[in-house]
Design an enzyme around this catalytic site. Structure first.
Site, PDB file in Angstrom:
ATOM      1  N   GLY A   1      95.056  77.834  99.863  1.00 54.49           N
ATOM      2  CA  GLY A   1      95.444  78.966  99.034  1.00 54.49           C
ATOM      3  C   GLY A   1      96.240  79.981  99.814  1.00 54.49           C
ATOM      4  O   GLY A   1      96.371  79.895 101.038  1.00 54.49           O
ATOM      5  N   GLU A   2      96.772  80.963  99.087  1.00 51.92           N
ATOM      6  CA  GLU A   2      97.553  82.027  99.715  1.00 51.92           C
ATOM      7  C   GLU A   2      96.656  82.894 100.597  1.00 51.92           C
ATOM      8  O   GLU A   2      95.433  82.920 100.427  1.00 51.92           O
ATOM      9  CB  GLU A   2      98.207  82.895  98.630  1.00 51.92           C
ATOM     10  CG  GLU A   2      99.195  82.157  97.747  1.00 51.92           C
ATOM     11  CD  GLU A   2     100.423  81.721  98.522  1.00 51.92           C
ATOM     12  OE1 GLU A   2     100.813  82.442  99.459  1.00 51.92           O
ATOM     13  OE2 GLU A   2     100.979  80.660  98.200  1.00 51.92           O
TER      14      GLU A   2
ATOM     15  N   THR B   1      93.098  85.167  99.523  1.00 54.81           N
ATOM     16  CA  THR B   1      92.509  84.750  98.248  1.00 54.81           C
ATOM     17  C   THR B   1      91.007  84.482  98.343  1.00 54.81           C
ATOM     18  O   THR B   1      90.367  84.299  97.308  1.00 54.81           O
ATOM     19  CB  THR B   1      93.216  83.485  97.736  1.00 54.81           C
ATOM     20  OG1 THR B   1      93.238  82.495  98.768  1.00 54.81           O
ATOM     21  CG2 THR B   1      94.645  83.807  97.319  1.00 54.81           C
ATOM     22  N   GLY B   2      90.453  84.433  99.545  1.00 58.50           N
ATOM     23  CA  GLY B   2      89.000  84.293  99.667  1.00 58.50           C
ATOM     24  C   GLY B   2      88.526  82.974 100.229  1.00 58.50           C
ATOM     25  O   GLY B   2      87.391  82.575  99.968  1.00 58.50           O
TER      26      GLY B   2
ATOM     27  N   THR C   1      87.983  82.062 103.504  1.00 59.37           N
ATOM     28  CA  THR C   1      86.936  82.295 104.501  1.00 59.37           C
ATOM     29  C   THR C   1      85.707  82.906 103.854  1.00 59.37           C
ATOM     30  O   THR C   1      84.574  82.622 104.275  1.00 59.37           O
ATOM     31  CB  THR C   1      87.470  83.212 105.610  1.00 59.37           C
ATOM     32  OG1 THR C   1      88.668  82.645 106.154  1.00 59.37           O
ATOM     33  CG2 THR C   1      86.454  83.359 106.722  1.00 59.37           C
TER      34      THR C   1
ATOM     35  N   GLU D   1     118.248 104.942  91.722  1.00 55.47           N
ATOM     36  CA  GLU D   1     117.054 104.553  90.968  1.00 55.47           C
ATOM     37  C   GLU D   1     117.284 104.699  89.464  1.00 55.47           C
ATOM     38  O   GLU D   1     116.723 103.930  88.674  1.00 55.47           O
ATOM     39  CB  GLU D   1     115.858 105.399  91.408  1.00 55.47           C
ATOM     40  CG  GLU D   1     115.506 105.288  92.887  1.00 55.47           C
ATOM     41  CD  GLU D   1     115.263 103.873  93.340  1.00 55.47           C
ATOM     42  OE1 GLU D   1     114.859 103.029  92.500  1.00 55.47           O
ATOM     43  OE2 GLU D   1     115.482 103.579  94.529  1.00 55.47           O
TER      44      GLU D   1
ATOM     45  N   ASP E   1     118.506  95.113  97.737  1.00 54.34           N
ATOM     46  CA  ASP E   1     118.947  94.573  96.447  1.00 54.34           C
ATOM     47  C   ASP E   1     119.862  93.372  96.638  1.00 54.34           C
ATOM     48  O   ASP E   1     119.753  92.367  95.913  1.00 54.34           O
ATOM     49  CB  ASP E   1     119.673  95.654  95.648  1.00 54.34           C
ATOM     50  CG  ASP E   1     118.770  96.828  95.320  1.00 54.34           C
ATOM     51  OD1 ASP E   1     117.554  96.614  95.268  1.00 54.34           O
ATOM     52  OD2 ASP E   1     119.286  97.939  95.127  1.00 54.34           O
TER      53      ASP E   1
END
Length: 679
Positions: free
Chosen positions: A232-233, A236-237, A239, A456, A532
């Protein structure tokens, strides 16, 4: 099964443990102290004799001696030393030096043939001492003293270590595994603390069930999985899931990082792998967790260092053999985690070694809500905090990002002197985690601020006009945050797993808006558009080469395959097409960008008055939310007070006025993404 709590899991009978090793430790310490003390004493004795004596010329000595200025004289071979009756200034090495104690050296044999007789026959009150002992051994041993100290140091450090290791392992403790054993009492993480990845959690819970009741699954002939790979990325949990396994399982849990296998010595990695699995087999059933396994599990045979003696490949070979070799242990389950499964060796990821690959994805809106609930247990939330609103406003955030938002909001509320966390603290923490801290104290030139405002405003106007193909606007600001001089933040309406062509084209037009607005209103351009340009170029090239969104090139993949190794040791085959095709790709990318640039220019020309009104509002208020943008695009005027108005009111009334949170968009703000653009 009774829980095992070995102090050292692979301790052999008779091996001294931490309790009975104190005597050996103390004896070694005493030996070290004696060695250091003797070395210091020896050096002091060698230098003490010559520390205060000044070497003088033989002529100066005879002048002082004949003038009866010498009080005590010691004769030793062809060297004399002594003490003057009073300090006398003599010339030593071209400098006048006051001399009290001296020494003088004569040529070899001088004292025996002539000098000694002159000393005895001289009429002087000098007390003469004669040392008849031969100093040969002392002069012979002095040069060897440093070498003796060096060999003593080597003996203490190396040979004693080898002897303490039994003499069989020349690497001493280098070949021992650095794995940490963890039981459920030593970890405070359980499956209740894991949220947002329900499918991955269910599969991991099955592993714990396998270990607790293996006969239940073997009843029909099934086999317990040998390995589980968490993919996973980052954040993400993965470990965290492994920690939950350690907290739930009633078996020993060994954890080690992939980088801990490799050291400065060749062969240490493979030795540590063997030692780790030996400990695991001695304590089976158990779980072995290898974090960041891509450090040693990369594909073999790539790059110039692909020989048989490559340390990383030797370590990988040892892991392969231990996981599915001739002596496979069914009671040892290997759990590993990585975010680069594409670079792992195919022999490592095949069934039989890692039987399961569990994908740990980024959480969806329900998962984000559950994660926020878990992390908000330890903080004080105010009555106006809406976690569901925050979950809707954070698509694409990982569990680690959400934990950081809760923590940053708690820190911000503490610094503001609040009793609990409010919704505006959550909003500011979200922006801080994504874009960095707002630099409100930075002094900005008015001309630069105006250019940023038009930049902006160009983004915001095109993004508002292109609805619903573009994402809804969340906030527009000219306050510097992180590396950006300003930002136009958007709120996606849903979690996006893929991108439509309409969205890609609309996004590119929005990115063009900043540069076009600067050209139209400021008459100049600046380097703030660099981000950009990079985003537009990358998006256009992917549309042409990887996503098949170009009619001329068609449904053909022209990108790099990152899963295949190249000859330079990395991954990606490089250019796999002809030079003519490369030229066509460049032409189509440029054609697409130029076409969309002109369309964006026409949009801004049509809504030129709205761009000007938006920029002036940004200069005045610095930050506009979605409702402010809507009112400006409808032609309404903004009448809300500015920060300067609030400060003036505070100074006149003498009361402290806290500016409230910026009014957020209506509850139709179910996502969060942004297009930062340095002004």
């Amino acid at each position: 099964m009774a829980e095992q709590k070995p102090d050292r899991p692979n301790r052999k009978p008779g091996r001294p443990g931490p309790g009975n090793g104190n005597l050996k430790y103390r004896s070694g310490l005493v030996g070290w102290l004696l060695f250091i003390g003797l070395a210091v004493l020896l050096v002091m004795l060698v230098k003490s004799g010559n520390r205060s004596q000044v070497k003088i010329a033989t002529g100066d000595f005879w002048n002082a001696f004949n003038a009866d200025k010498v009080a005590v004289l010691k004769v030793e071979s062809d060297e004399v030393s002594g003490k003057l009756k009073e300090k006398t200034t003599l010339t030593v090495d071209g400098q006048a030096v006051p001399v009290s104690e001296f020494r003088a050296e004569f040529p070899t044999g001088y004292m025996a043939q002539r000098g000694f007789g002159e000393l005895l026959n001289a009429k002087t009150t000098t007390r003469i001492e004669v040392d008849n002992r031969d100093s040969f051994w002392l002069n012979f041993l002095l040069p060897f003293i440093p070498w003796l100290l060096i060999f003593g140091f080597i003996w203490f450090f190396v040979f004693r270590q080898i002897r303490s290791a039994g003499g069989a392992n020349m690497l001493g403790n280098f070949g021992k595994s650095k794995a940490r054993i963890t039981s459920k009492e030593h970890t405070h993480v359980t499956f209740e603390d894991v949220a947002g990845v329900e499918e991955a959690k269910d599969e991991v819970m099955e592993i714990v069930e396998f270990l607790k009741n293996p006969k239940k699954f073997q009843r029909l002939g099934g086999r317990i999985p040998r390995g589980v790979l968490l993919v996973g990325e980052p954040g993400t949990g993965k470990t965290l899931l492994a920690k939950a396994i350690a907290g739930e399982a009633d078996v020993p849990f060994f954890s080690i990082s992939g980088s801990d296998f490799v050291e400065m010595f060749v062969g240490v990695g493979a030795s540590r792998v063997r030692d780790l699995f030996k400990q695991a087999k001695d304590n089976s059933p158990c779980i072995v967790f290898l974090d960041e396994i891509d450090a040693v599990g990369r594909r073999r045979g790539s790059g110039f260092s692909s020989g048989g003696h490559d340390e990383r490949e030797q370590t990988l070979n040892a892991i392969l053999v231990e996981m599915d070799g001739f002596e496979t242990n069914e009671q040892v389950i290997v759990c590993a985690a990585t975010n680069r499964v594409d670079v792992l060796d195919p022999a490592l990821t095949r069934p039989g070694r890692f039987d399961r690959q569990i994908y740990v994805p980024l959480p969806d809106i329900k998962g984000r809500m559950e994660i926020l609930k878990v992390h908000s247990r330890k903080v004080k939330l105010g009555p106006n905090v809406d976690l569901m609103k925050l979950a809707k406003a954070t698509p694409g955030f990982s569990g680690a990002d959400l934990a950081a938002i809760i923590n940053e909001s708690a820190l911000g509320a503490t610094l503001a002197g609040k009793e609990f966390i409010e919704q505006d603290d959550m909003e500011e923490a979200r922006d801080k985690v994504r874009f960095g801290r707002a630099r409100k104290s930075r002094v900005i030139d008015e001309k630069e601020k105006l250019a940023t405002a038009y930049h902006e405003a160009g983004h915001a106007v095109i993004q508002w006009v292109l609805r619903p193909d573009s994402d809804p606007i969340h906030k527009v600001t000219v306050i510097p945050r992180g590396n950006y001089g300003g930002a136009t933040m958007s709120l996606p309406e849903k979690d996006r797993s893929n991108y439509s062509k309409k969205w890609c084209l609309a996004t590119m037009k929005v990115l063009f808006g900043g540069r076009i607005a600067e050209e139209m209103f400021c008459g100049d351009v600046n380097t703030g558009v660099m981000s950009d340009i990079r985003q537009v170029t990358g998006l256009a090239r992917k549309m042409v080469t990887e996503w098949g969104m170009n009619d001329r090139l068609g449904f053909v993949f022209y990108g790099d395959d990152d899963s295949k190794p190249n000859m330079f040791g990395g991954f990606g085959e490089g250019k796999a097409y002809s030079d003519e095709t490369a030229k066509t790709i460049d032409e189509e990318v440029k054609k697409l960008i130029d076409f969309l640039y002109e369309e964006a220019r026409q949009l801004l020309t049509t809504h030129k008055d709205r761009v000007d009104a938006m920029a002036k509002a940004l200069v005045k208020y610095e930050t506009l939310d979605a409702s402010d943008v809507d009112r400006i695009m409808r032609g309404d005027n903004l009448n809300k007070p500015t920060i300067s108005d609030l400060l003036d009111q505070q100074s006149r009334s003498g009361t402290v006025i806290q500016p409230g949170p910026t009014p957020s968009a209506p509850d139709v703000t179910p996502g969060f993404g942004a297009m930062p653009s340095p002004g």
